[in-house]
Design a protein around this motif. Structure first.
Motif, mmCIF file in Angstrom:
data_model
loop_
_atom_site.group_PDB
_atom_site.id
_atom_site.type_symbol
_atom_site.label_atom_id
_atom_site.label_comp_id
_atom_site.label_asym_id
_atom_site.label_seq_id
_atom_site.Cartn_x
_atom_site.Cartn_y
_atom_site.Cartn_z
ATOM 1 N N THR A 39 0.803 -1.229 0.000
ATOM 2 C CA THR A 39 0.000 0.000 0.000
ATOM 3 C C THR A 39 0.838 1.284 0.000
ATOM 4 O OG1 THR A 39 -1.604 -1.288 1.254
ATOM 5 C CG2 THR A 39 -2.069 1.056 0.985
ATOM 6 N N PRO A 40 1.865 1.407 0.853
ATOM 7 C CA PRO A 40 2.579 2.698 0.891
ATOM 8 C C PRO A 40 3.551 2.961 -0.258
ATOM 9 C CG PRO A 40 3.214 1.293 2.775
ATOM 10 C CD PRO A 40 2.333 0.486 1.893
ATOM 11 N N VAL A 41 3.742 1.989 -1.157
ATOM 12 C CA VAL A 41 4.736 2.183 -2.220
ATOM 13 C C VAL A 41 4.447 3.440 -3.049
ATOM 14 C CG1 VAL A 41 5.626 1.187 -4.373
ATOM 15 C CG2 VAL A 41 5.433 -0.239 -2.339
ATOM 16 N N ILE A 133 -2.726 -1.653 6.714
ATOM 17 C CA ILE A 133 -3.562 -2.518 7.561
ATOM 18 C C ILE A 133 -3.668 -3.894 6.901
ATOM 19 C CG2 ILE A 133 -5.706 -1.623 6.508
ATOM 20 C CD1 ILE A 133 -7.070 -2.045 9.268
ATOM 21 N N GLY A 134 -3.508 -4.938 7.699
ATOM 22 C CA GLY A 134 -3.649 -6.299 7.168
ATOM 23 C C GLY A 134 -5.121 -6.675 7.067
ATOM 24 N N HIS A 135 -5.405 -7.725 6.313
ATOM 25 C CA HIS A 135 -6.802 -8.156 6.165
ATOM 26 C C HIS A 135 -7.402 -8.603 7.491
ATOM 27 C CE1 HIS A 135 -5.342 -8.462 1.975
ATOM 28 N NE2 HIS A 135 -6.510 -7.898 1.764
ATOM 29 N N GLY A 137 -6.665 -7.043 10.262
ATOM 30 C CA GLY A 137 -6.631 -5.872 11.144
ATOM 31 C C GLY A 137 -5.282 -5.630 11.788
ATOM 32 N N HIS A 138 -4.272 -6.392 11.370
ATOM 33 C CA HIS A 138 -2.960 -6.149 12.004
ATOM 34 C C HIS A 138 -2.377 -4.814 11.566
ATOM 35 C CE1 HIS A 138 -0.883 -8.524 8.558
ATOM 36 N NE2 HIS A 138 -0.615 -7.262 8.375
ATOM 37 N N ILE A 139 -1.587 -4.238 12.459
ATOM 38 C CA ILE A 139 -0.792 -3.047 12.142
ATOM 39 C C ILE A 139 0.627 -3.363 12.596
ATOM 40 C CG2 ILE A 139 -2.514 -1.213 11.970
ATOM 41 C CD1 ILE A 139 -2.229 -0.649 14.931
HETATM 42 P P1 PGA Z 1 -0.295 -4.379 2.170
HETATM 43 O O1 PGA Z 1 0.019 -4.871 3.649
HETATM 44 O O2 PGA Z 1 -0.042 -2.898 2.185
HETATM 45 O O3 PGA Z 1 0.709 -5.114 1.310
HETATM 46 O O4 PGA Z 1 -1.708 -4.723 1.887
HETATM 47 C C1 PGA Z 1 -0.577 -4.213 4.700
HETATM 48 C C2 PGA Z 1 -0.107 -4.828 5.994
HETATM 49 O O5 PGA Z 1 -0.024 -6.064 6.065
HETATM 50 O O6 PGA Z 1 0.195 -4.077 6.923
#
Ligand code: PGA
Length: 242
Positions: A39-41, A133-135, A137-139
């Motif tokens: 996402t942040p790329v 954010i992970g699917h 909900g992880h940060i």
């Molecule tokens: P993603 O990963 O940006 O590749 O979707 C998000 C994360 O796991 O924090």
């Protein structure tokens, strides 16, 4: 909590980069907490673009990254150290001496986590923390069930995260490290500002759950509802259920 709606990934990246560059312009010697992941790329690409145009200067900025795989040397192309250099640090005028990540090669977890917490403390804390954010909900690598009161610690990755990350390891689950050092939720919550980026329909459910559901360790990102200066920048798809 502030929610900024972007049209698409490019627009999300631009809006997030705007917030980061505003931080750097307002406080040139600020401490940026940075994140890896897909996402942040685009956010980093936008910042590089503005750096190349002379609009933003990173010479006095200090960075602390969220996490690093335990056991991977920096030189491994899949280390987060490599990711950050490939996607951002090598393309801007950041001082290498001011770049900080957990050291995956220090296998003494207690010593490494203590060292990293001291690094964050000694630079004066984090001015702006960028997050994905992970699917689930992880940060960072704070997976569901992680205690809210932890600083930097060593975690066992969940099967879901290992599966999600195998795309970076030739699709081979066996090559994905099974542990990581991560800033804890406490560390993240102590950042003065938090900026979370999310894009794509695949993130819509978790965005709704994390920011419009109960605050619970089962959805680590939900704690950000309690942060005094939290901004979510999402594209139309990621925000489609809220
Ligand atoms: P993603 O990963 O940006 O590749 O979707 C998000 C994360 O796991 O924090």
């Amino acid at each position: 909590m502030k929610i900024i709606r972007a049209k698409d990934y490019k627009d999300m990246s631009r809006k997030a980069a705007n917030i980061i560059s505003a931080q750097v312009i307002m406080k040139p010697n600020c401490v940026l907490g940075l994140a890896t992941g897909g996402t942040p790329v685009g956010t980093y690409q936008q910042l590089i673009d503005w750096y190349n145009k002379g609009d933003v200067d990173f010479s006095e900025v200090t960075t602390v990254n969220l996490d690093e795989y335990r056991g991977l040397p920096r030189e491994n192309p899949q280390s987060y150290w490599s990711f950050m250099h490939d996607n951002f640090f090598d393309h801007v005028n950041i001082d290498p001496a001011r770049i900080n990540l957990p050291d995956g090669t220090n296998l003494d977890a207690a010593a490494e986590c203590k060292r990293y917490d001291e690094v964050i403390h000694n630079v004066g804390g984090i001015d702006l923390q960028l997050l994905g954010i992970g699917h689930d909900g992880h940060i960072g690598f704070n997976e569901p069930g992680a205690a809210f009161e932890l600083g930097t610690h060593c975690v066992d990755l969940t099967q879901e995260t290992i599966e999600a990350n195998k795309r970076f390891f030739d699709g081979n689950v066996d090559l994905v490290p099974k542990q990581a050092y991560t800033m804890g939720i406490k560390t993240i919550m102590q950042a003065r500002k938090v900026l979370l980026v999310a894009n794509g329909a695949g993130k819509a459910e978790i965005i709704k759950k994390a920011f419009f559901g109960p605050v619970t360790p089962e959805v680590p990102a939900s704690i950000l509802q309690m942060h005094p200066d939290f901004t979510l920048v999402g594209d139309a798809e990621a925000l489609s259920l809220i």
